[in-house]
Write a protein that holds these residues in place. Structure first.
Motif, PDB file in Angstrom:
ATOM      1  N   GLU A 139       0.901  -1.047  -0.053  1.00 52.56           N
ATOM      2  CA  GLU A 139       0.089  -0.043   0.058  1.00 52.56           C
ATOM      3  C   GLU A 139       0.747   1.235   0.113  1.00 52.56           C
ATOM      4  OE1 GLU A 139      -2.624   1.596   3.663  1.00 52.56           O
ATOM      5  OE2 GLU A 139      -3.800   0.077   2.396  1.00 52.56           O
ATOM      6  N   PHE A 142       2.352   1.905  -3.422  1.00 49.74           N
ATOM      7  CA  PHE A 142       1.349   2.411  -4.474  1.00 49.74           C
ATOM      8  C   PHE A 142       1.504   3.853  -4.048  1.00 49.74           C
ATOM      9  CE2 PHE A 142      -3.029   3.468  -4.550  1.00 49.74           C
ATOM     10  CZ  PHE A 142      -3.092   3.659  -5.932  1.00 49.74           C
ATOM     11  N   ASP A 208      -9.979  -2.399  -1.459  1.00 48.44           N
ATOM     12  CA  ASP A 208      -8.711  -1.845  -1.383  1.00 48.44           C
ATOM     13  C   ASP A 208      -8.766  -0.404  -1.724  1.00 48.44           C
ATOM     14  OD1 ASP A 208      -7.837  -4.169  -0.007  1.00 48.44           O
ATOM     15  OD2 ASP A 208      -7.084  -4.841  -2.200  1.00 48.44           O
ATOM     16  N   GLU A 238      -8.410  -3.802  -6.565  1.00 48.12           N
ATOM     17  CA  GLU A 238      -7.809  -4.606  -5.325  1.00 48.12           C
ATOM     18  C   GLU A 238      -6.156  -4.533  -5.687  1.00 48.12           C
ATOM     19  OE1 GLU A 238      -9.194  -6.999  -3.025  1.00 48.12           O
ATOM     20  OE2 GLU A 238     -10.552  -5.446  -3.402  1.00 48.12           O
ATOM     21  N   LEU A 239      -5.724  -4.492  -4.535  1.00 44.26           N
ATOM     22  CA  LEU A 239      -4.113  -4.388  -4.246  1.00 44.26           C
ATOM     23  C   LEU A 239      -3.505  -5.243  -3.412  1.00 44.26           C
ATOM     24  CD1 LEU A 239      -1.689  -2.593  -4.563  1.00 44.26           C
ATOM     25  CD2 LEU A 239      -2.284  -1.250  -2.621  1.00 44.26           C
ATOM     26  N   GLY A 241      -0.008  -7.002  -1.751  1.00 49.78           N
ATOM     27  CA  GLY A 241       1.458  -6.495  -1.892  1.00 49.78           C
ATOM     28  C   GLY A 241       2.158  -7.784  -1.248  1.00 49.78           C
ATOM     29  N   ILE A 278      -3.796  -4.613  -8.878  1.00 51.39           N
ATOM     30  CA  ILE A 278      -2.231  -4.381  -8.547  1.00 51.39           C
ATOM     31  C   ILE A 278      -1.773  -5.177  -7.840  1.00 51.39           C
ATOM     32  CG2 ILE A 278      -0.466  -2.765  -8.114  1.00 51.39           C
ATOM     33  CD1 ILE A 278      -2.686  -0.454  -8.355  1.00 51.39           C
ATOM     34  N   LEU A 305       3.349  -4.565  -8.832  1.00 47.66           N
ATOM     35  CA  LEU A 305       3.650  -3.612  -8.198  1.00 47.66           C
ATOM     36  C   LEU A 305       5.017  -3.344  -8.228  1.00 47.66           C
ATOM     37  CD1 LEU A 305       2.430  -1.747  -5.592  1.00 47.66           C
ATOM     38  CD2 LEU A 305       2.962  -3.852  -4.087  1.00 47.66           C
ATOM     39  N   LEU A 311       3.759   0.481 -12.712  1.00 44.42           N
ATOM     40  CA  LEU A 311       3.164   1.126 -11.311  1.00 44.42           C
ATOM     41  C   LEU A 311       2.824   2.733 -11.504  1.00 44.42           C
ATOM     42  CD1 LEU A 311       2.156   0.904  -8.418  1.00 44.42           C
ATOM     43  CD2 LEU A 311       4.453   1.104  -7.702  1.00 44.42           C
TER      44      LEU A 311
END
Length: 321
Positions: A139, A142, A208, A238-239, A241, A278, A305, A311
């Protein structure tokens, strides 16, 4: 239209989405370094506990040190949360059990035994934080990319501080603000509001990244909030990580299910907001699925990401929605 979208996100084939071995390695190293930062307070607390506990010569004398009661409870194996359900008598019983069953048998090494058991319980708390660490780092990466695109493009923005829930102007020094951002507001052609981690009422699930046609004052509490106006949603994403390849498919299944739920929920109201994904760990089969969805326009955009160019491109796309 599909070709235009894919070109804009720099994704020309499924292979472009796959996370390389080098990116995976860099991600694991970043995680390890962050874990070391998180553990520092626990180590310092353990050092302080050892110094204070060293004032006594026998384990039973620890009962006289009232300032150490919380730490002794931790060493007993009790979490901070569990203490809310215990009486003072319960707590004393736990401390006495620690002393009688573990510290006294350790003899002259009872201080070391105390510290080991203290750190063992704290390790559980650290494990809980570590589980959320990958998502948190993703997060932040990003958000930092988004801020960088704003800065390079000279676009003014406002951001909501998670600590105070207040809106602040773009700062002259934006060091570490990605750790405190709850929402963004900017305007190019139209007002745009990006909100992180909200329960979208129409979907009835946490999303997200939600981008709406709205102003800061529209983000209110309760039923008056803009999040209840379904037609105001411009895009939802939606992310993920997590960098571990072993968990990549599971992350994608979760995200894909969430995105399908979003699309179906809005389509029932004859609404078609854009959707995007992502992710940090993207493996071969997963990349093929994502690319196929982009080609059929089932999903509007996607980015890896760990790929700085992708990105940056998706952040630019978000800003220009």
């Amino acid at each position: 239209m599909a070709k235009k979208i894919i070109a804009y996100s720099l994704i020309k084939s499924a292979d472009d989405l796959i996370t390389s071995r080098e990116e995976t390695r860099a991600g694991f190293i970043a995680m390890a370094l962050e874990k070391n930062y998180i553990v520092v307070p626990y180590i310092e607390e353990a050092k302080a506990l050892k110094a204070l506990a060293s004032k006594v010569e026998k384990p039973n004398e620890l009962l006289k040190l009232k300032d150490l009661q919380v730490d002794l409870l931790t060493a007993s194996g009790l979490s901070d949360k569990s203490l809310n359900y215990l009486t003072d008598d319960d707590k004393m019983l736990a401390i006495k059990g620690l002393i009688e069953k573990f510290l006294e048998p350790a003899g002259d090494n009872f201080i070391d035994e105390l510290i080991y058991r203290y750190l063992l319980t704290k390790g559980d708390a650290l494990g809980g934080k570590a589980k959320n660490l990958a998502g948190l780092l993703g997060e932040r990466k990003f958000l930092r990319s988004l801020i960088s695109v704003f800065n390079i493009a000279g676009i003014a923005y406002k951001w909501m501080d998670t600590d105070t829930n207040t809106w602040l102007d773009k700062p002259s020094d934006d060091t570490d603000i990605e750790k405190r951002i709850k929402a963004f507001y900017w305007k190019i052609r139209e007002d745009r509001l990006l909100i992180l981690n909200i329960n979208v009422p129409l979907v009835n699930k946490n999303v997200d990244l939600s981008i709406l046609h709205a102003k800061p004052e529209d983000l209110k509490s309760g039923k008056q909030s803009i999040i209840h106006e379904h037609g105001k949603y411009v895009a939802l994403g939606e992310l993920k990580g997590g960098i571990d390849p072993a968990g990549a498919d599971e992350h994608w299944k979760t995200a894909n299910s969430a995105l399908n739920r979003i699309r179906n929920s809005f389509y029932k109201r004859k609404l078609k907001p854009k959707t995007f994904f992502i992710g940090a760990a993207i493996e071969n089969a997963m990349a093929a699925e994502i690319f196929k969805k982009l080609g059929t326009q089932a999903m509007t955009n996607a980015a890896n990401l760990t790929n700085d160019r992708q990105l940056t491109a998706i952040c630019e796309w978000i800003i220009n929605l």
